[in-house]
Design a protein around this motif. Structure first.
Motif, PDB file in Angstrom:
ATOM      1  N   VAL A  13     -45.810  19.235   0.989  1.00 12.84           N
ATOM      2  CA  VAL A  13     -46.825  18.923   1.992  1.00 12.84           C
ATOM      3  C   VAL A  13     -47.288  17.471   1.838  1.00 12.84           C
ATOM      4  O   VAL A  13     -47.470  16.754   2.825  1.00 12.84           O
ATOM      5  N   GLN A  14     -47.458  17.032   0.592  1.00 13.08           N
ATOM      6  CA  GLN A  14     -47.853  15.638   0.360  1.00 13.08           C
ATOM      7  C   GLN A  14     -46.757  14.687   0.836  1.00 13.08           C
ATOM      8  O   GLN A  14     -47.032  13.629   1.404  1.00 13.08           O
ATOM      9  N   GLU A  15     -45.491  15.067   0.622  1.00 15.29           N
ATOM     10  CA  GLU A  15     -44.390  14.242   1.093  1.00 15.29           C
ATOM     11  C   GLU A  15     -44.334  14.237   2.619  1.00 15.29           C
ATOM     12  O   GLU A  15     -44.049  13.206   3.237  1.00 15.29           O
ATOM     13  N   LEU A  16     -44.622  15.365   3.233  1.00 14.00           N
ATOM     14  CA  LEU A  16     -44.675  15.440   4.691  1.00 14.00           C
ATOM     15  C   LEU A  16     -45.765  14.514   5.227  1.00 14.00           C
ATOM     16  O   LEU A  16     -45.565  13.807   6.223  1.00 14.00           O
ATOM     17  N   GLU A  17     -46.898  14.494   4.567  1.00 13.15           N
ATOM     18  CA  GLU A  17     -47.999  13.617   4.960  1.00 13.15           C
ATOM     19  C   GLU A  17     -47.576  12.149   4.862  1.00 13.15           C
ATOM     20  O   GLU A  17     -47.878  11.337   5.744  1.00 13.15           O
ATOM     21  N   ARG A  18     -46.852  11.803   3.802  1.00 17.31           N
ATOM     22  CA  ARG A  18     -46.367  10.434   3.638  1.00 17.31           C
ATOM     23  C   ARG A  18     -45.384  10.062   4.754  1.00 17.31           C
ATOM     24  O   ARG A  18     -45.465   8.985   5.345  1.00 17.31           O
ATOM     25  N   LEU A  19     -44.460  10.973   5.051  1.00 24.19           N
ATOM     26  CA  LEU A  19     -43.482  10.712   6.102  1.00 24.19           C
ATOM     27  C   LEU A  19     -44.150  10.549   7.463  1.00 24.19           C
ATOM     28  O   LEU A  19     -43.699   9.750   8.283  1.00 24.19           O
ATOM     29  N   LEU A  20     -45.199  11.297   7.701  1.00 21.88           N
ATOM     30  CA  LEU A  20     -45.914  11.169   8.974  1.00 21.88           C
ATOM     31  C   LEU A  20     -46.523   9.783   9.092  1.00 21.88           C
ATOM     32  O   LEU A  20     -46.487   9.161  10.165  1.00 21.88           O
ATOM     33  N   LYS A  21     -47.067   9.266   8.003  1.00 27.05           N
ATOM     34  CA  LYS A  21     -47.629   7.918   8.023  1.00 27.05           C
ATOM     35  C   LYS A  21     -46.526   6.892   8.300  1.00 27.05           C
ATOM     36  O   LYS A  21     -46.721   5.955   9.082  1.00 27.05           O
ATOM     37  N   ASP A  72     -43.455   3.961  14.842  1.00 26.31           N
ATOM     38  CA  ASP A  72     -43.780   4.033  16.269  1.00 26.31           C
ATOM     39  C   ASP A  72     -44.205   2.655  16.768  1.00 26.31           C
ATOM     40  O   ASP A  72     -43.808   2.223  17.863  1.00 26.31           O
ATOM     41  N   HIS A  73     -45.014   1.984  15.954  1.00 25.24           N
ATOM     42  CA  HIS A  73     -45.438   0.634  16.316  1.00 25.24           C
ATOM     43  C   HIS A  73     -44.255  -0.330  16.285  1.00 25.24           C
ATOM     44  O   HIS A  73     -44.155  -1.222  17.128  1.00 25.24           O
ATOM     45  N   MET A  74     -43.350  -0.155  15.310  1.00 21.70           N
ATOM     46  CA  MET A  74     -42.157  -0.996  15.260  1.00 21.70           C
ATOM     47  C   MET A  74     -41.316  -0.818  16.521  1.00 21.70           C
ATOM     48  O   MET A  74     -40.826  -1.786  17.106  1.00 21.70           O
ATOM     49  N   ASN A  75     -41.151   0.429  16.949  1.00 22.47           N
ATOM     50  CA  ASN A  75     -40.362   0.700  18.159  1.00 22.47           C
ATOM     51  C   ASN A  75     -41.000   0.067  19.392  1.00 22.47           C
ATOM     52  O   ASN A  75     -40.306  -0.484  20.269  1.00 22.47           O
ATOM     53  N   LYS A  76     -42.331   0.140  19.458  1.00 17.64           N
ATOM     54  CA  LYS A  76     -43.032  -0.475  20.580  1.00 17.64           C
ATOM     55  C   LYS A  76     -42.870  -1.998  20.535  1.00 17.64           C
ATOM     56  O   LYS A  76     -42.772  -2.653  21.580  1.00 17.64           O
ATOM     57  N   GLY A  77     -42.844  -2.530  19.319  1.00 12.71           N
ATOM     58  CA  GLY A  77     -42.610  -3.957  19.172  1.00 12.71           C
ATOM     59  C   GLY A  77     -41.229  -4.346  19.655  1.00 12.71           C
ATOM     60  O   GLY A  77     -41.051  -5.372  20.336  1.00 12.71           O
ATOM     61  N   ASP A  78     -40.229  -3.528  19.320  1.00 13.85           N
ATOM     62  CA  ASP A  78     -38.863  -3.794  19.782  1.00 13.85           C
ATOM     63  C   ASP A  78     -38.782  -3.801  21.307  1.00 13.85           C
ATOM     64  O   ASP A  78     -38.115  -4.649  21.912  1.00 13.85           O
ATOM     65  N   LEU A  79     -39.448  -2.833  21.919  1.00 17.78           N
ATOM     66  CA  LEU A  79     -39.442  -2.757  23.379  1.00 17.78           C
ATOM     67  C   LEU A  79     -40.121  -3.975  23.998  1.00 17.78           C
ATOM     68  O   LEU A  79     -39.689  -4.481  25.036  1.00 17.78           O
ATOM     69  N   ALA A  80     -41.171  -4.441  23.332  1.00 17.13           N
ATOM     70  CA  ALA A  80     -41.864  -5.628  23.823  1.00 17.13           C
ATOM     71  C   ALA A  80     -40.975  -6.859  23.727  1.00 17.13           C
ATOM     72  O   ALA A  80     -40.979  -7.716  24.622  1.00 17.13           O
ATOM     73  N   VAL A  81     -40.185  -6.943  22.647  1.00 20.41           N
ATOM     74  CA  VAL A  81     -39.244  -8.052  22.500  1.00 20.41           C
ATOM     75  C   VAL A  81     -38.219  -8.020  23.629  1.00 20.41           C
ATOM     76  O   VAL A  81     -37.896  -9.039  24.240  1.00 20.41           O
ATOM     77  N   ALA A 137     -47.899  -2.303  12.296  1.00 18.89           N
ATOM     78  CA  ALA A 137     -47.002  -1.591  11.384  1.00 18.89           C
ATOM     79  C   ALA A 137     -47.058  -2.190   9.990  1.00 18.89           C
ATOM     80  O   ALA A 137     -47.110  -1.468   8.981  1.00 18.89           O
ATOM     81  N   GLU A 138     -47.068  -3.520   9.917  1.00 15.63           N
ATOM     82  CA  GLU A 138     -47.073  -4.175   8.613  1.00 15.63           C
ATOM     83  C   GLU A 138     -48.359  -3.878   7.841  1.00 15.63           C
ATOM     84  O   GLU A 138     -48.340  -3.710   6.622  1.00 15.63           O
ATOM     85  N   LYS A 139     -49.475  -3.790   8.538  1.00  8.34           N
ATOM     86  CA  LYS A 139     -50.739  -3.464   7.878  1.00  8.34           C
ATOM     87  C   LYS A 139     -50.689  -2.072   7.251  1.00  8.34           C
ATOM     88  O   LYS A 139     -51.307  -1.818   6.217  1.00  8.34           O
ATOM     89  N   MET A 140     -49.950  -1.175   7.891  1.00  7.70           N
ATOM     90  CA  MET A 140     -49.838   0.184   7.366  1.00  7.70           C
ATOM     91  C   MET A 140     -48.940   0.235   6.135  1.00  7.70           C
ATOM     92  O   MET A 140     -49.147   1.045   5.240  1.00  7.70           O
ATOM     93  N   PHE A 141     -47.905  -0.639   6.106  1.00  4.68           N
ATOM     94  CA  PHE A 141     -46.976  -0.703   4.978  1.00  4.68           C
ATOM     95  C   PHE A 141     -46.722  -2.168   4.619  1.00  4.68           C
ATOM     96  O   PHE A 141     -45.684  -2.730   4.953  1.00  4.68           O
ATOM     97  N   PRO A 142     -47.675  -2.800   3.944  1.00  5.73           N
ATOM     98  CA  PRO A 142     -47.596  -4.240   3.691  1.00  5.73           C
ATOM     99  C   PRO A 142     -46.436  -4.674   2.810  1.00  5.73           C
ATOM    100  O   PRO A 142     -46.112  -5.860   2.773  1.00  5.73           O
ATOM    101  N   ASP A 143     -45.805  -3.768   2.086  1.00  2.11           N
ATOM    102  CA  ASP A 143     -44.685  -4.134   1.220  1.00  2.11           C
ATOM    103  C   ASP A 143     -43.328  -3.913   1.869  1.00  2.11           C
ATOM    104  O   ASP A 143     -42.292  -4.146   1.246  1.00  2.11           O
TER     105      ASP A 143
END
Length: 328
Positions: free
Chosen positions: A224-232, A238-247, A262-268
């Motif tokens: 369940v914890q791994e599922l929660e991580r994958l959802l994040k 989702d934001h990356m995909n929207k960025g691609d469409l914008a490009v 997207a980067e703020k959510m996963f800065p590394d």
């Protein structure tokens, strides 16, 4: 109770052959807890499930956009999934569809099933021979059900959690319900796999658009914890995909916003950094992009080669001089 215990001795001794048990001779063994739910604001519908069984998702969770969702568990009859969705697609309510299929099922007393349709109709069934603690609770736009639980508090706790987290997006709300189920006792055998699907409110003939979220944890110590991580992660991409469409549309301002979120959510995450830098460069902000590119190239030189390939595709729109400035 003795009869049921003897039944399970036979099942385990003969590898779940159950040849003398009418209706479940070839059925998969997936005792579990799950939820089917609908968001009244967005119309999205979801199934969330966790079990001490390998790869529980493909067996238990079924859904179709604009139609409904199904959770079928205990001694799983997978036919409840496609058949239930087919009936609901034709306008049969969740309650009527489930009743019809249960009546046709010789192994019904070993089943636990929940249906929810796009109109919010919900229905659940728990057979008398499901292993205790086994129960289902239905409410407005949701049903929670479980069998082989450590205690009888799990299902009521799931229902309470669904109502408590009403301000969450549906997917996150479902994950919270699964977390509470585990915290309350969960499966008496432990935990191994989990899954989450979310479908939209409108029917579509494009199969690739059917599921908005489709996540599986097939084998993990903390599913369940791994599922929660994958959802994040999924939300970030989702934001990356929207960025691609914008490009693709030439809207670099929107691309920069989506990649930045997207980067703020996963800065590394190097890929998220890279595409944010690309969007900055395409917006004429070369000096802002350069230190980001430098960091990415230092950690993985393949991204430098990647950058040189983008102008030909039209994804990077800077001049040759500006490109050389970045590469140097």
């Amino acid at each position: 109770m003795k009869k049921l215990s003897f039944l399970f001795c036979l099942l385990f001794t003969f590898g779940l052959s159950a040849q003398n048990i009418k209706g479940i001779s070839k059925d998969a063994f997936a005792h579990t807890y799950s939820i089917v739910a609908r968001d009244t604001v967005t119309g999205e519908m979801a199934v969330g499930v966790q079990s001490h069984w390998f790869s529980v998702g493909p067996l238990v969770a079924w859904g179709k956009a604009g139609v409904g969702v199904v959770a079928t568990q205990s001694f799983v009859n997978p036919a409840y999934g496609p058949k239930g969705l087919e009936l609901m697609a034709k306008g049969t309510s969740a309650e009527q569809a489930l009743t019809q299929l249960v009546e046709q099922d010789n192994g019904r007393e070993y089943r636990q099933v929940a249906f929810l349709d796009a109109h919010g109709s919900v229905s659940a069934f728990t057979g008398e021979n499901c292993v205790e603690a086994a129960e289902d609770l239905t409410g407005k736009n949701f049903s929670v059900q479980a069998n082989m639980m450590l205690n009888d508090k799990v299902v009521p706790a799931m229902a309470e959690a669904f109502m408590r987290y009403s301000d969450y997006p549906l997917a996150e709300r479902v994950v919270e319900v699964l977390k509470v189920a585990q915290q309350t006792g969960g499966d008496i055998r432990g935990k191994q796999s989990a899954a989450l699907i979310v479908v939209g409110p409108e029917k579509t003939d494009k199969s690739w658009e059917d599921k908005k979220i489709d996540l599986r944890v097939d084998d993990h110590k903390q599913p369940v914890q791994e599922l929660e991580r994958l959802l994040k992660v999924a939300r970030a991409y989702d934001h990356m995909n929207k960025g691609d469409l914008a490009v693709e549309a030439g809207n670099m301002e929107k691309a920069l916003k989506e990649y930045g979120t997207a980067e703020k959510m996963f800065p590394d995450n190097l890929e998220m950094k890279f595409w944010k830098a690309v969007a900055l460069a395409n917006s004429g902000r070369i000096e802002e992009a350069r230190p980001i590119f430098d960091q990415v190239f230092e950690e993985d030189a393949n991204w430098k080669e990647m950058l040189t390939r983008l102008p030909k595709s039209g994804i990077l729109t800077i001049s040759d001089e500006e490109l050389q400035k970045i590469l140097e």
